[in-house]
Design a protein around this motif. Structure first.
Motif, mmCIF file in Angstrom:
data_model
loop_
_atom_site.group_PDB
_atom_site.id
_atom_site.type_symbol
_atom_site.label_atom_id
_atom_site.label_comp_id
_atom_site.label_asym_id
_atom_site.label_seq_id
_atom_site.Cartn_x
_atom_site.Cartn_y
_atom_site.Cartn_z
ATOM 1 N N SER A 1 1.029 -1.230 -0.224
ATOM 2 C CA SER A 1 0.037 -0.005 0.080
ATOM 3 C C SER A 1 0.744 1.394 0.081
ATOM 4 N N ALA A 2 2.060 1.127 0.613
ATOM 5 C CA ALA A 2 3.122 2.367 0.667
ATOM 6 C C ALA A 2 4.032 2.439 -0.341
ATOM 7 N N THR A 3 3.862 1.632 -1.472
ATOM 8 C CA THR A 3 5.036 1.600 -2.454
ATOM 9 C C THR A 3 4.799 2.412 -3.471
ATOM 10 N N ASP A 4 6.091 3.345 -3.639
ATOM 11 C CA ASP A 4 5.889 4.582 -4.441
ATOM 12 C C ASP A 4 5.755 3.932 -5.961
ATOM 13 N N PRO A 5 4.764 4.644 -6.439
ATOM 14 C CA PRO A 5 4.299 4.249 -7.976
ATOM 15 C C PRO A 5 5.608 4.245 -8.898
ATOM 16 N N THR A 6 6.403 5.453 -8.682
ATOM 17 C CA THR A 6 7.324 5.699 -9.606
ATOM 18 C C THR A 6 8.611 4.388 -9.446
ATOM 19 N N LEU A 7 8.734 4.075 -8.290
ATOM 20 C CA LEU A 7 9.548 3.072 -8.072
ATOM 21 C C LEU A 7 9.320 1.789 -9.042
ATOM 22 N N LEU A 8 7.670 1.656 -9.050
ATOM 23 C CA LEU A 8 7.245 0.195 -9.785
ATOM 24 C C LEU A 8 7.542 0.445 -11.311
ATOM 25 N N ASP A 9 7.605 1.716 -11.818
ATOM 26 C CA ASP A 9 7.385 1.832 -13.071
ATOM 27 C C ASP A 9 8.940 1.672 -13.458
ATOM 28 N N ASP A 10 10.107 2.285 -12.770
ATOM 29 C CA ASP A 10 11.375 2.029 -12.830
ATOM 30 C C ASP A 10 11.692 0.562 -12.860
ATOM 31 N N LEU A 11 11.279 -0.255 -11.885
ATOM 32 C CA LEU A 11 11.628 -1.577 -11.733
ATOM 33 C C LEU A 11 10.933 -2.226 -12.865
ATOM 34 N N GLU A 12 9.544 -1.891 -13.305
ATOM 35 C CA GLU A 12 9.183 -2.786 -14.311
ATOM 36 C C GLU A 12 9.996 -2.481 -15.888
ATOM 37 N N GLN A 13 10.697 -1.428 -16.012
ATOM 38 C CA GLN A 13 11.315 -1.143 -17.053
ATOM 39 C C GLN A 13 12.571 -1.918 -17.093
ATOM 40 N N PHE A 14 13.268 -1.901 -15.863
ATOM 41 C CA PHE A 14 14.552 -2.690 -15.687
ATOM 42 C C PHE A 14 14.315 -4.053 -15.857
ATOM 43 N N LEU A 15 13.264 -4.558 -15.488
ATOM 44 C CA LEU A 15 13.054 -6.136 -15.404
ATOM 45 C C LEU A 15 12.770 -6.553 -16.844
ATOM 46 N N THR A 16 12.181 -5.620 -17.752
ATOM 47 C CA THR A 16 11.749 -5.951 -19.077
ATOM 48 C C THR A 16 13.077 -5.641 -20.113
ATOM 49 N N THR A 17 13.502 -4.785 -19.961
ATOM 50 C CA THR A 17 14.834 -4.540 -20.895
ATOM 51 C C THR A 17 16.023 -5.063 -20.417
ATOM 52 N N THR A 18 16.321 -4.867 -19.440
ATOM 53 C CA THR A 18 17.496 -5.426 -18.764
ATOM 54 C C THR A 18 17.651 -6.961 -18.642
ATOM 55 N N LEU A 19 16.531 -7.436 -17.923
ATOM 56 C CA LEU A 19 16.505 -8.794 -17.771
ATOM 57 C C LEU A 19 15.688 -9.719 -18.451
ATOM 58 N N GLY A 20 14.858 -9.069 -19.373
ATOM 59 C CA GLY A 20 14.222 -9.606 -20.558
ATOM 60 C C GLY A 20 12.840 -10.274 -20.042
ATOM 61 N N LYS A 21 12.350 -9.861 -18.929
ATOM 62 C CA LYS A 21 11.111 -10.210 -18.408
ATOM 63 C C LYS A 21 9.935 -9.841 -18.883
ATOM 64 N N SER A 22 8.723 -10.501 -19.011
ATOM 65 C CA SER A 22 7.645 -10.236 -19.114
ATOM 66 C C SER A 22 6.747 -9.939 -17.621
#
Length: 794
Positions: free
Chosen positions: A163-184
């Motif tokens: 509930s307290a997670t920063d939404p911007t952090l989630l966006d940054d992490l999603e982009q890292f997981l997608t391009t850098t680690l190749g995850k869906s």
């Protein structure tokens, strides 16, 4: 706000998942600290060192290349917590015990730096309960990041905010997981087991329930619930053995403990037989026995009636198998419902109950139906998700059948379908997918990272981009996207089965290059569906071989070689965008491209020796050229340092286990590009092409004189073959074929160091190819491969 960059990762917990997550980060060129408890005896890092040693032994390997392991450093909680401050991302991956995780959080939190992300790899525990164990200052930077096993190969990562997670952090992490680690990446709600495990484990429980209800054996059920219905080869019970029966029981227990009001609650229980196996320590593959076990070379399966193991020989009933092959989904499900055979009734029952379950829970567990379908495709390797299957089979007819079975008491739960089901004609449409919580269709994420996926995976019912055709034949299509890059760089795709290279494909490649040279800045060779190419179309050899028309066969080889040279010396850069397999002639084509942009999971190799031939589309020639260039950079100028490992790869038909390994073998060059997400390959290939153009790219001039290894090189490689034949590792014909490889790589039976032309090298490999093609044993190998789909050893 500063740019989010992950320069270093820490993984807490060196178990099966933690060690493999660390390995995959190392695959992506990110150094990792892998933590675990300090060993009670010997090296304090002994637990982690053992985990690292196990990584090197695992198959399929979590490491893209063996040297990746050196980028994972061992650490322990007693000595090295201060090193966490150097990490941008800290992933906790210890056992699924809330109390253990909270104890660890209290220990590590003071050492996590203020701008770092802290994430748990929990497979189903409450992210908010875990966040409660973090200091207030850390909670905005805490979330769940659930990888699936094995992390390198399974596409799905669930990203779960507290509930307290920063939404911007989630966006940054999603982009890292997608391009850098190749995850869906799938954004999940903080509900027990999130999306994929919630649906997947229920599906397994439904299968277990109906296995007993219909009196079927575990092996029969696995025959029914694998590829026959579009699911993974491991099916249901073998999947349990693979993930670990104790792990499966834990995930079931999470549902038992947290979903008391669920209509299916009575089924959220570990079956007695499963509990008994766990109590005996029979946990599946990791202990050598579970639902299945090996006895010598034979596989046995647990039989509940016998209370013992028996040979595993379960098969589909022929009539039911025929029903499952019906191509029209509506007809297939109608036929399954109408059949009285227990296997058919079983299949209908498991589909009915999963449809019922996901419809009832859609608003609780997922943001929309697309997320459920992708969760099952990416996390459980289903060909299509449950909502896709339902929609393709006729939404209203299936809904009526489900309601009929609920009313008759045949369904697992008596809860009616939610009202929204009757108000829809399906859940997927060109505008988006249905959200039960929002009561409307929801489009896809607009994060910038997804602009890199020009052709993202689609669910049934979504609109698909087809591009505009420039020119097309029966074998190839030259086309473009209607954007700025597309106006400059068209795409060439093959239309043949498995994208094999026929004579028409060869002609199509030459024509497309001519058109690109005339009107465009470059050309990308890319296939909308994998593989890239399985090589030459051997079926075209049949008529000419039968007629003894060697001249026609040689003309085909010459055409192939000329097409390879056309790729190499085109006046515009030709770039290969590779995902999955590029074998034989497919590998030879990419070796001639100005650049290769390959997904990490690309499996590349020259495999012609498997059918008793050698590469003759320019593959051996390219290696001879690369050996000469490599030798020119050394003091000794000896090409054999390069050629020996290449020879072993080609002579053994070795295929790289990753794009990075393809670079080590020599199929790819240092300037070629490895991309981790397969859906980003086309984007990067087009940008790479344009970067070459902007840099003033010109094709290299043909080499004036190539020094070759010649007779001395052939003799060196022949010694390897002699030892292998003496040891019974290869047959006499293997020896003949491999000697042909050695001769082609070394430039022919000529003086060592002689200078030859590129055409000479092509003539040598073509002559050897034609000689082998006339041998009885090679012809037997070709026929056998065409008839059986696997190589013959003769």
């Amino acid at each position: 706000m500063s740019k989010f960059v992950v320069r270093k990762v820490a993984v807490l917990g060196a178990g099966v998942m933690g060690a493999q997550i660390a390995a995959h980060c190392a695959n992506a060129e990110i150094p990792v600290l892998l933590f675990d408890l300090a060993a009670k005896e010997g090296d304090p890092n002994g637990i982690v060192q053992k985990a690292l040693a196990n990584l090197r032994k695992m198959e399929p390997s979590p490491l893209a290349t063996a040297d990746r392991a050196q980028y994972v450093a061992a650490a322990n909680y007693d000595q090295h917590l201060a090193q966490l401050h150097s990490c941008d991302l800290v992933i906790e991956a210890i056992a699924e015990r809330l109390d253990w995780k909270l104890d660890l959080y209290a220990k590590v939190a003071p050492h996590i730096r203020p701008n770092a992300i802290f994430a748990s790899n929990t497979s189903g525990l409450s992210i908010n309960k875990l966040a409660d164990g973090c200091p207030d200052s850390l909670r905005p930077r805490f979330c769940g990041v659930h990888f699936f096993n094995p992390p390198r190969y399974m596409s799905l990562v669930e990203l779960i905010p507290a509930s307290a997670t920063d939404p911007t952090l989630l966006d940054d992490l999603e982009q890292f997981l997608t391009t850098t680690l190749g995850k869906s990446v799938l954004r999940a709600r903080d509900t027990p087991n999130f999306v994929a495990n919630r649906v997947g484990v229920f599906s397994m429980l439904a299968v277990m329930h109906h296995t007993r209800a219909f009196g079927l054996g575990f092996d029969v059920v696995d025959a029914l619930t694998g590829p026959a219905i579009g699911r993974a080869k491991s099916a249901t019970y073998r999947t349990g053995d693979l993930v670990g029966l104790d792990t499966l029981a834990h995930v079931i227990r999470t549902m038992t403990d947290n979903l008391p009001d669920d209509p299916w609650f009575s089924y959220y229980a570990t079956p007695d037989w499963l509990a008994a196996l766990i109590a005996q320590g029979a946990l599946g593959k990791k202990t050598g026995a579970g639902i299945y076990r090996r006895k010598g070379k034979a596989q046995e399966v647990l039989d509940l009636g016998l209370r013992d193991y028996r040979p595993a020989d379960g098969k589909l009933d022929e009539g039911v198998a025929a029903l499952l092959k019906i191509r029209n989904p509506a007809e297939k499900f109608a036929a399954l419902r109408a059949s009285a055979h227990p296997q058919a009734q079983f299949v209908w029952a498991i589909f009915r109950d999963i449809f019922h379950y996901v419809a009832y829970h859609l608003g609780d567990i997922a943001h929309n139906a697309r997320d459920v379908d992708f969760a099952m495709r990416w996390g459980f390797a289903w060909d299509e998700g449950p909502f896709e299957t339902w929609q393709r089979a006729g939404w209203r007819d299936i809904a009526a059948a489900i309601s009929e079975d609920i009313a008759a008491g045949r369904a697992m739960a008596s809860a009616p379908l939610p009202a929204w089901v009757a108000q829809q004609d399906g859940v997927h449409a060109p505008q988006g997918s249905f959200s039960a919580a929002a009561g409307r269709l929801q489009g896809r994420s607009r994060l910038p990272v997804y602009a890199r996926q020009l052709f993202p995976e689609r669910v049934a019912g979504e609109a698909e981009e087809a591009g505009s055709t420039i020119w097309e034949s029966d074998a190839v299509r030259m086309w473009t996207l209607n954007d700025d890059d597309g106006k400059r760089v068209p795409i060439l795709s093959f239309k043949t089965k498995k994208h094999t290279i026929s004579g028409e494909v060869v002609a199509g490649v030459v024509e497309a290059i001519a058109r690109a040279e005339a009107d465009y800045d470059g050309l990308v060779i890319w296939q909308p569906k994998p593989p890239f190419s399985l090589g030459a179309n051997l079926t075209e050899f049949g008529p000419s071989m039968a007629a003894g028309d060697l001249a026609a066969l040689e003309r085909a080889v010459v055409s192939f070689q000329r097409a390879s040279l056309r790729i190499k010396y085109a006046s515009v850069p030709v770039v290969a965008a590779v995902h999955n397999m590029a074998l034989g002639g497919g590998c030879e084509f990419i070796m001639h491209c100005a650049r290769v942009v390959a997904a990490l999971e690309s499996y590349i190799g020259l495999v012609e020796v498997g059918v008793g031939l050698i590469p003759a589309g320019g593959g051996c020639k390219e290696f001879a050229l690369r050996a000469a260039r490599a030798a020119a950079r050394t003091v000794t100028r000896d090409p054999m340092n390069f050629l020996q490992p290449v020879f072993q790869s080609v002579a053994m038909a070795a295929v790289s286990k990753s794009a990075r390994e393809a670079g080590q073998i020599g199929y790819m060059r240092p300037a070629d590009v490895v991309v981790f997400h397969p859906q980003e390959v086309l984007h990067v290939a087009r940008k790479t092409t344009l970067a070459l153009v902007e840099g003033g790219w010109r094709p290299s001039l043909p080499p004036a004189g190539v020094p070759v290894a010649g007779r001395n090189g052939i003799a060196t490689l022949e010694m390897l073959l002699a030892n292998m034949r003496a040891g019974g590792m290869i047959s006499d014909h293997d020896y003949k074929v491999s000697r042909g490889v050695a001769t082609a790589l070394c430039g022919g039976d000529i003086e060592t160091g002689a200078l030859v032309s590129e055409q000479w090298l092509l003539d040598v490999e073509r002559a050897i190819f034609m000689d082998l093609l006339q041998t009885e044993k090679t012809q037997q190998r070709i026929v056998y491969m065409l008839e059986n789909g696997k190589p013959l050893r003769n």
